[in-house]
Design a protein around this motif. Structure first.
Motif, PDB file in Angstrom:
ATOM      1  N   GLY A 141       0.657  -0.825  -0.168  1.00  0.00           N
ATOM      2  CA  GLY A 141      -0.333   0.562   0.314  1.00  0.00           C
ATOM      3  C   GLY A 141       1.339   1.499   0.023  1.00  0.00           C
ATOM      4  O   GLY A 141       0.514   2.239  -0.712  1.00  0.00           O
ATOM      5  N   CYS A 142       2.460   1.708   0.839  1.00  0.00           N
ATOM      6  CA  CYS A 142       2.972   2.318   1.047  1.00  0.00           C
ATOM      7  C   CYS A 142       3.553   2.517  -0.549  1.00  0.00           C
ATOM      8  O   CYS A 142       3.341   3.884  -0.337  1.00  0.00           O
ATOM      9  N   ALA A 143       3.572   1.476  -1.241  1.00  0.00           N
ATOM     10  CA  ALA A 143       4.408   1.983  -2.250  1.00  0.00           C
ATOM     11  C   ALA A 143       3.088   2.344  -3.649  1.00  0.00           C
ATOM     12  O   ALA A 143       3.899   2.971  -4.945  1.00  0.00           O
ATOM     13  N   GLN A 144       2.316   2.181  -3.220  1.00  0.00           N
ATOM     14  CA  GLN A 144       0.567   2.829  -4.062  1.00  0.00           C
ATOM     15  C   GLN A 144       0.410   4.134  -3.896  1.00  0.00           C
ATOM     16  O   GLN A 144      -0.565   4.832  -4.306  1.00  0.00           O
ATOM     17  N   GLY A 145       1.151   4.483  -2.306  1.00  0.00           N
ATOM     18  CA  GLY A 145       0.678   5.805  -2.187  1.00  0.00           C
ATOM     19  C   GLY A 145      -0.493   5.982  -1.696  1.00  0.00           C
ATOM     20  O   GLY A 145      -1.621   6.886  -0.854  1.00  0.00           O
ATOM     21  N   GLU A 146      -0.593   4.920  -0.506  1.00  0.00           N
ATOM     22  CA  GLU A 146      -2.237   4.348   0.701  1.00  0.00           C
ATOM     23  C   GLU A 146      -1.476   3.717   1.639  1.00  0.00           C
ATOM     24  O   GLU A 146      -1.312   2.459   1.434  1.00  0.00           O
ATOM     25  N   LEU A 147      -1.765   4.245   2.771  1.00  0.00           N
ATOM     26  CA  LEU A 147      -2.097   3.874   3.835  1.00  0.00           C
ATOM     27  C   LEU A 147      -2.510   3.321   3.897  1.00  0.00           C
ATOM     28  O   LEU A 147      -4.200   3.092   4.359  1.00  0.00           O
ATOM     29  N   ARG A 148      -2.376   2.000   4.989  1.00  0.00           N
ATOM     30  CA  ARG A 148      -3.097   0.651   5.010  1.00  0.00           C
ATOM     31  C   ARG A 148      -3.461   0.322   7.039  1.00  0.00           C
ATOM     32  O   ARG A 148      -2.395   0.523   7.157  1.00  0.00           O
ATOM     33  N   VAL A 149      -4.413   0.212   7.215  1.00  0.00           N
ATOM     34  CA  VAL A 149      -4.220  -0.122   8.251  1.00  0.00           C
ATOM     35  C   VAL A 149      -5.370  -1.621   8.498  1.00  0.00           C
ATOM     36  O   VAL A 149      -5.901  -2.046   7.731  1.00  0.00           O
ATOM     37  N   GLN A 150      -5.216  -2.464   9.234  1.00  0.00           N
ATOM     38  CA  GLN A 150      -5.250  -3.981   9.224  1.00  0.00           C
ATOM     39  C   GLN A 150      -6.523  -3.539  10.313  1.00  0.00           C
ATOM     40  O   GLN A 150      -7.499  -2.717  11.284  1.00  0.00           O
TER      41      GLN A 150
ATOM     42  N   TRP B 283      -7.407  -5.737   5.646  1.00  0.00           N
ATOM     43  CA  TRP B 283      -6.503  -4.631   5.415  1.00  0.00           C
ATOM     44  C   TRP B 283      -6.799  -3.316   4.515  1.00  0.00           C
ATOM     45  O   TRP B 283      -7.990  -4.254   3.804  1.00  0.00           O
ATOM     46  N   VAL B 284      -7.760  -2.620   5.281  1.00  0.00           N
ATOM     47  CA  VAL B 284      -8.413  -1.627   4.460  1.00  0.00           C
ATOM     48  C   VAL B 284      -7.182  -0.173   4.577  1.00  0.00           C
ATOM     49  O   VAL B 284      -6.838   0.053   4.990  1.00  0.00           O
ATOM     50  N   ALA B 285      -7.720   0.806   3.606  1.00  0.00           N
ATOM     51  CA  ALA B 285      -7.223   2.010   3.543  1.00  0.00           C
ATOM     52  C   ALA B 285      -7.441   3.046   4.166  1.00  0.00           C
ATOM     53  O   ALA B 285      -8.872   3.173   4.785  1.00  0.00           O
ATOM     54  N   SER B 286      -6.104   3.368   4.489  1.00  0.00           N
ATOM     55  CA  SER B 286      -7.037   4.824   5.495  1.00  0.00           C
ATOM     56  C   SER B 286      -6.718   6.127   4.860  1.00  0.00           C
ATOM     57  O   SER B 286      -6.712   6.280   3.761  1.00  0.00           O
ATOM     58  N   ALA B 287      -7.283   7.372   5.263  1.00  0.00           N
ATOM     59  CA  ALA B 287      -7.269   8.044   5.109  1.00  0.00           C
ATOM     60  C   ALA B 287      -6.562   9.010   4.931  1.00  0.00           C
ATOM     61  O   ALA B 287      -5.325  10.523   4.203  1.00  0.00           O
ATOM     62  N   GLY B 288      -5.294   8.532   5.855  1.00  0.00           N
ATOM     63  CA  GLY B 288      -3.567   8.958   6.163  1.00  0.00           C
ATOM     64  C   GLY B 288      -3.601  10.281   7.300  1.00  0.00           C
ATOM     65  O   GLY B 288      -2.743  10.880   6.935  1.00  0.00           O
ATOM     66  N   GLU B 289      -4.823  10.219   7.016  1.00  0.00           N
ATOM     67  CA  GLU B 289      -5.298  11.754   8.044  1.00  0.00           C
ATOM     68  C   GLU B 289      -4.792  11.698   9.726  1.00  0.00           C
ATOM     69  O   GLU B 289      -5.579  10.818  10.398  1.00  0.00           O
ATOM     70  N   GLY B 290      -4.301  12.402  10.395  1.00  0.00           N
ATOM     71  CA  GLY B 290      -4.416  11.641  11.965  1.00  0.00           C
ATOM     72  C   GLY B 290      -3.485  13.184  12.719  1.00  0.00           C
ATOM     73  O   GLY B 290      -3.541  14.431  12.396  1.00  0.00           O
TER      74      GLY B 290
END
Ligand SMILES: [Zn+2]
Length: 138
Positions: free
Chosen positions: A21-30, A56-63
């Protein structure tokens, strides 16, 4: 002096989807399919209910920054050019927390509760998730 490569994580069977996911620009969480609990880092069972129905699901990447430290000293030659740098615990909007770096802002401006957004930095064959302040960066 030649640049020293930054040490990078080595994906395994459990964490490979995270790094892909990181390689594709997507942060993932379990996420647990049984109880919907979400977490990081990846594991083979849900740490909340012990179900092995995890995905695994995609996170919006905000925190937000939960806590942080400013490193003024390098403990590995690859990090020497980065000093001073910020190591932070970031809590994602979806709930999971991860240890990362806060970039794009002077270390003295980082604050607990600061809103941040993920971006990715190359470290060899790995894309590392790091966080940049939202609306407060340089
Ligand atoms: Zn669960």
């Amino acid at each position: 002096m030649a640049d020293t490569p930054r040490p990078a994580p080595v994906p395994d069977a459990v964490t490979a989807p995270f790094w892909e996911g990181c390689a594709q620009g997507e942060l993932r969480v379990q996420e647990c399919r049984a109880c919907r609990f979400r977490w990081l880092p990846g594991s083979v069972v849900c740490p909340h209910c012990w179900s092995d129905a995890v995905t695994w699901v995609a996170s919006a990447g905000e925190g937000t920054v939960v806590t942080f430290a400013v490193y003024h000293r390098s403990y590995h030659p690859a990090f020497q050019p980065l000093v001073p740098y910020v190591v932070a615990v970031v809590e994602l909007a979806e709930g999971p927390r991860l240890v990362s770096n806060v970039v794009g802002v002077a270390p003295e401006r980082v604050r607990v509760g600061m809103p941040v957004r993920v971006e990715f930095q190359s470290a060899g064959d790995i894309a590392l998730p790091v966080f940049r302040p939202v609306g407060e960066g340089d």
